[in-house]
Design an enzyme around this catalytic site. Structure first.
Site: not given
Length: 422
Positions: A136, A139, A204
């Site tokens: 990740n 984020c 996102t």
């Protein structure tokens, strides 16, 4: 009943179907992942696991939605960070999932604050039995600038941390990319140089979805204040597809292995991601609206599409649309296609007239007495705005003409109605 084989291989791992839960609130513990597996999901990307020294401290409330004309969840704002459970709890859940669901794919999402964190986490999730690793790097609402999208926009850090993960594990690994960047290609190439086997994208989009007009604070409100955070759902699908296409069109990345994320709610969405080069698909916001069972609708729709297309193997659909998306300067500009009005369907609402007069080229005239629109071909430029705004599908693509001075045969122009069918 149509029954197609939806299995597919991604980074050397065999998935019974391409549908996975993305790393998010929908799969942050064993019980949630187990229920998803029971409902038919092919894999889960377990909610991002951080190092033991990083304390997750969440706000309340933490969600907001973007609506349009009464339709909820056009988009979804999420202020949540990574998994709030302890490192050991998360590792125990990974072990239990692989023990109880050996045929399902468990992907461990990890995030560190430095190279040693990344290396250590990679080793720990490997020992726990994960099938794959997702880094990740994206984020957008982390409270530390050493984590998340601030890292994913820095190609040097991306490569450094990918190298660290490969030191800690020999599992297949994909780097999850941030869309909060103008050009994703440098970061993707850096991840591959660091040892990443594939890419997951998009995470996102940084956003403010709504503002409380009385309190002058964006939503959700946390004790009188709020912050910019990640936006997901149907509204980000066009952004996700754009990035995926740009990656697959870049020199040296034509066969890039991609796990597609961003606004997948229906089987049509799923097919679009596959046609643009995604091998597996990750879903969150749709699950938050409709529950895990939505996967059955998406699988059934995908199987029917395969049947209609005469396709037996899902892999044969991957990337078929990439070659048909070309630079704007290469598009055929020699003709225009006029709208055609179906009088049997027209309800005389006047939306086409208003939209054309106020938002296009004043090419639709309006008969007040009969409440009928008509096309003034001397003004029409063929933009098809009227086609798109018609609420009953009474307008479609009509005759095609070559522009003055242009050569070509209008009957050979390959065009379908631009009105959306899904």
């Amino acid at each position: 009943m149509i029954n197609k084989d939806l299995s597919i291989d991604f980074l050397g791992v065999h998935f019974e179907n391409p549908f996975c839960l993305s790393s998010s609130p929908v799969d942050n513990c064993y019980e949630m992942c187990a229920k998803a597996f029971d409902e038919g999901w092919g894999g889960v990307v377990f909610k991002t696991i951080g190092p033991a020294h990083f304390e997750v401290d969440e706000v309340s409330p933490r969600f907001d939605e973007l609506t349009k004309e009464g339709t909820p969840f056009v988009g979804f704002k999420n202020m949540e960070q990574i998994a709030e459970h302890s490192l050991q709890e998360n590792l125990d859940d990974l072990k239990k999932l692989k023990k109880n669901y050996p045929q399902k794919i468990v992907i461990a999402s990890i995030m560190g604050t430095n190279a040693q964190d990344w290396e250590d986490l990679a080793g720990l999730v490997t020992e726990a039995g994960a099938d794959m690793i997702e880094m990740n790097l994206s984020c957008p609402q982390m409270t530390s600038h050493e984590m998340g999208s601030d890292v994913g926009t820095n190609p040097d850090l991306v490569q450094k941390y990918c190298e660290a993960v490969k030191r800690g594990s020999d599992l297949p690994m994909m780097a999850k990319m941030t869309p909060n960047i103008t050009d994703m290609i440098p970061a993707v190439k850096a991840s591959l140089a660091g040892g990443a086997d594939g890419i997951a994208t998009i995470n996102t989009v940084k956003s403010i979805a709504n503002v409380d007009l009385d309190k002058k604070v964006c939503l959700p409100i946390v004790n009188g204040k709020s912050s910019i955070s990640g936006f997901s759902g149907k509204a980000v699908k066009p952004i996700a597809l754009r990035f995926i296409q740009q990656l697959r069109a870049a020199a040296g990345l034509e066969q890039l292995a991609i796990s597609g994320i961003g606004g997948i709610e229906t089987w049509e969405d799923a097919v679009e991601f596959i046609l643009l080069g995604s091998t597996t698909l990750q879903v969150t916001t749709a699950v938050m609206q409709y529950g895990y069972r939505i996967v059955e609708d998406m699988k059934n729709g995908l199987m029917h599409y395969m049947e209609e297309q005469g396709v037996d193997h899902l892999k044969d659909l991957v990337g078929l649309a990439n070659k048909n998306i070309i630079p704007a300067e290469d598009l055929d500009r020699d003709y225009k296609v006029y709208p055609k009005i179906d009088w049997d369907k027209c309800i005389g609402c006047g939306r086409c007239f208003i939209s054309c007069f106020d938002g296009a080229h004043q090419a639709i005239t309006w008969d007040e007495k009969s409440r009928r629109p008509s096309v003034d071909y001397s003004k029409c430029i063929g933009c098809q705005l009227c086609n798109l705004v018609c609420p009953v599908g009474a307008i479609s693509t009509g005759k095609i003409e070559m522009k003055p001075g242009r050569k070509g045969d209008p009957s050979k122009v390959d065009i379908e109605s631009v009105r959306l069918t899904h």
